[in-house]
Design an enzyme around this catalytic site. Structure first.
Site, short mmCIF file in Angstrom:
data_model
loop_
_atom_site.label_atom_id
_atom_site.label_comp_id
_atom_site.label_asym_id
_atom_site.label_seq_id
_atom_site.Cartn_x
_atom_site.Cartn_y
_atom_site.Cartn_z
CE LYS A 123 -3.76 -1.58 2.03
NZ LYS A 123 -4.24 -1.91 2.85
CG HIS A 128 0.95 6.21 5.98
ND1 HIS A 128 0.56 6.15 4.94
CD2 HIS A 128 0.66 5.04 6.85
CE1 HIS A 128 -0.22 4.73 4.89
NE2 HIS A 128 0.13 4.07 6.57
CG HIS A 140 -2.19 7.45 3.15
ND1 HIS A 140 -2.98 7.41 4.43
CD2 HIS A 140 -2.73 6.01 2.91
CE1 HIS A 140 -3.91 6.43 4.63
NE2 HIS A 140 -3.12 5.28 4.05
N1 ARG Z 1 -0.68 -1.04 10.45
C1 ARG Z 1 -1.61 -0.65 10.71
C2 ARG Z 1 -2.21 0.17 10.30
O1 ARG Z 1 -1.88 0.87 9.59
C3 ARG Z 1 -0.87 0.32 12.19
C4 ARG Z 1 0.58 -0.29 13.09
C5 ARG Z 1 0.85 0.29 14.70
N2 ARG Z 1 1.27 -0.58 15.27
C6 ARG Z 1 0.77 -1.64 16.17
N3 ARG Z 1 1.38 -1.83 16.61
N4 ARG Z 1 -0.31 -1.57 16.10
O2 ARG Z 1 -2.89 0.44 11.11
#
Ligand code: ARG
Length: 564
Positions: free
Chosen positions: A123, A129, A126
């Site tokens: 992905k 982030h 964007h």
């Molecule tokens: N990849 C997840 C998202 O885009 C965020 C992860 C955040 N970190 C974690 N340890 N859950 O929603």
């Protein structure tokens, strides 16, 4: 010198400590205040009377010997202290560097893990982030500055059935060269096409599931292709990270924990925390007014929360952190509340902290949106900001557009905009406001820093030698200079505040205040070409502001060009 401490010593009562003395924001009223209310009981007098009596006594002391105070007045039960301006100026400049060294001690021997950016494979990076990446990146530098050992973790979203779909799609319609050339956009295209075509070809979904199982089982071909997706995503996103000046110590993401979950499940079972609900294993959290935390689905597969539990245990074991911060949008508030509660119930009282932030939307998003809809690629946004910064710089200082200045200004503008308001607020991003050289922006701070550099350079060219010159502190310590001094005095405290509240905006606002105070000083006072003892003092103040702005900007991930 520590004014609060010195003032508390003057009072000389056990009830009063440095903590009781607070800075006064309106400097006409004084520099520091002490409310006398809590003394009323012990001294059996009204606070108004106490303040008056103390004021008289301290005035005598001030008169007797040259003091760090110039005056003290009693106002409605408060004692307001006026610091001697020349003393304040001199002592602030004298101790600035030492304070800079001293704050390093704060984090000595302590470790902070920061989970930030944490992107999903295949992905794009964007605009959503932006906040996690820059808030996390800035906290990383702030904690480092305070002497902590910091571990930056990009908890990759690299686990789930969607990667089975992507492999299936790639084998049908993809090719490696195109993928390498077009990067993440090609991966997104494959994914979108798969979804469309699977609607009329249900067999596709079975294929996808089979590929996902193969990834899990360690099948060579499946993992080779999967690694290709991962490499392509990271190579592309790393370019943006580089531009933003953020870095990670670990990319251990969700798939890394896929074989580390069994011990968590065993422990939950052993501690009697797991219950079965409709075939799934959950930790019941009704007692805490939360929905159950899902640990294993009916088919035995794990969940996002399961992997986060495994990750927390692993991080504690490997890094032995004092705190682990999760810089993740407030949409995941419930997720973290659940995960943290489960950790607590397991008896694992770790210092885990969710650092939530608001959403970013675009004011004029239309132009930057991708064809698929509302997604705005961060790389595109930054590129546009750099281009616009180039045009502005070219107009202001022709020739400079060919240097790295447009990049530093454009990228800095975007970062500062994201960091400038309290993180929990939603942000509407406007490229035009972000890039403005006036107002509370990154370019304004950078411009003020460049102004300091140019003043210093000019004075050097004129051979004004500040080192050997006795400064006339009395003459230099006017209102404008003191406004700057007051801010310099609290710089290090501000860094600590920003760290304690996980709030880079505290530092961002401080730097704006400092730049505004300096610019006022700059316009009101002649720095170069005054009597040597005055020029030297004003120059010393300019050097201190330059150094503070440069360091502060760095803590917010911004570069500080010397010319703009
Ligand atoms: N990849 C997840 C998202 O885009 C965020 C992860 C955040 N970190 C974690 N340890 N859950 O929603």
């Amino acid at each position: 010198m520590d004014y609060k401490l010195e003032i508390s010593k003057l009072i000389n009562l056990p009830l009063i400590t440095a903590e009781d003395i607070t800075p006064i924001s309106d400097s006409k009223m004084g520099d520091f205040a002490l409310p006398c209310f809590k003394l009323a009981k012990e001294l059996r007098k009204s606070p108004v009377q106490i303040a008056q009596e103390f004021a008289a006594k301290i005035k005598e002391k001030i008169a007797k010997k040259a003091n760090f105070l110039s005056d003290v007045v009693a106002v409605n039960g408060y004692l307001n202290f006026f610091v001697d301006p020349s003393f304040y100026l001199k002592s602030t400049l004298d101790v600035l560097q030492k304070k800079g060294k001293d704050i390093k001690k704060r984090g000595k021997g302590k470790t902070i893990c920061i989970d930030y950016s944490s992107i999903n494979i295949a992905k794009p990076l964007h605009i959503g982030h932006l906040m996690t990446t820059v808030i996390g990146g800035s906290l990383y530098r702030i904690y480092k500055r305070l002497g902590y050992k910091v571990v930056g973790i990009n908890h990759l979203g690299d686990y789930g059935t969607q990667f089975g779909k992507l492999i299936a799609a790639y084998l049908k319609w993809g090719d490696e060269d195109k993928l390498k050339k077009k990067g993440i956009r090609a991966l997104v295209e494959l994914y979108v096409r798969f979804h469309k075509e699977a609607e009329s070809n249900p067999a596709y979904d079975d294929e996808a599931r089979a590929w996902f199982v193969k990834i899990e089982k360690g099948d060579k071909e499946a993992n080779r292709i999967y690694k290709l997706f991962k490499d392509i995503t990271l190579a592309e996103i790393n370019k943006t990270y580089k531009l933003l000046g953020v870095d990670f110590d670990s990319y251990d993401g969700e798939s890394f924990f896929s074989d580390k979950m069994q011990p968590v499940i065993d422990e939950l079972e052993a501690k009697g925390l797991l219950t079965t609900s409709e075939g799934a294993k959950v930790v019941d959290l009704e007692e805490y007014n939360m929905p159950p935390c899902l640990i294993l689905k009916k088919d035995g597969s794990s969940l996002y929360a399961t992997r986060d539990l495994a990750a927390a245990l692993y991080r504690k074991e490997v890094y032995d952190f004092d705190k682990c911060l999760y810089v993740v949008a407030y949409q995941q508030n419930l997720h973290f509340k659940q995960v943290f509660k489960v950790l607590e119930l397991m008896g694992r009282d770790y210092g885990v902290v969710h650092v939530p932030f608001g959403m970013v939307s675009l004011k004029d998003g239309g132009k930057l949106s991708t064809r698929e809809g509302t997604v705005v690629y961060l790389a595109d946004l930054l590129k546009e900001a750099v281009n616009k910064a180039g045009q502005i710089v070219k107009e202001k200082s022709p020739g400079l557009e060919k240097t790295k200045v447009p990049k530093e200004v454009g990228v800095g503008a975007v970062i500062f905009y994201a960091l400038a308001s309290s993180r929990i607020k939603d942000v509407v991003y406007s490229q035009e406001s972000a890039l403005s050289f006036e107002g509370e922006t990154g370019p304004y701070l950078q411009y003020t820093h460049a102004r300091c550099c140019s003043v210093i350079k000019k004075s050097e060219e004129r051979g004004e030698n500040k080192e050997n010159c006795q400064i006339d502190y009395k003459a230099v310590a006017d209102d404008e200079a003191l406004a700057v001094v007051r801010l310099l005095d609290v710089y290090h405290k501000t860094i600590e505040n920003a760290a304690d509240k996980y709030e880079p905006s505290i530092l961002a606002k401080y730097l704006i205040d400092l730049a505004q105070a300096y610019n006022k000083f700059y316009f009101e006072r002649k720095i170069i070409g005054e009597a040597a003892a005055i020029s030297a003092g004003r120059l010393a103040l300019t050097v201190a502001v330059r150094d503070t702005l440069k360091e502060g900007l760095g803590l917010l991930l911004l570069k500080a060009p010397e010319k703009m």
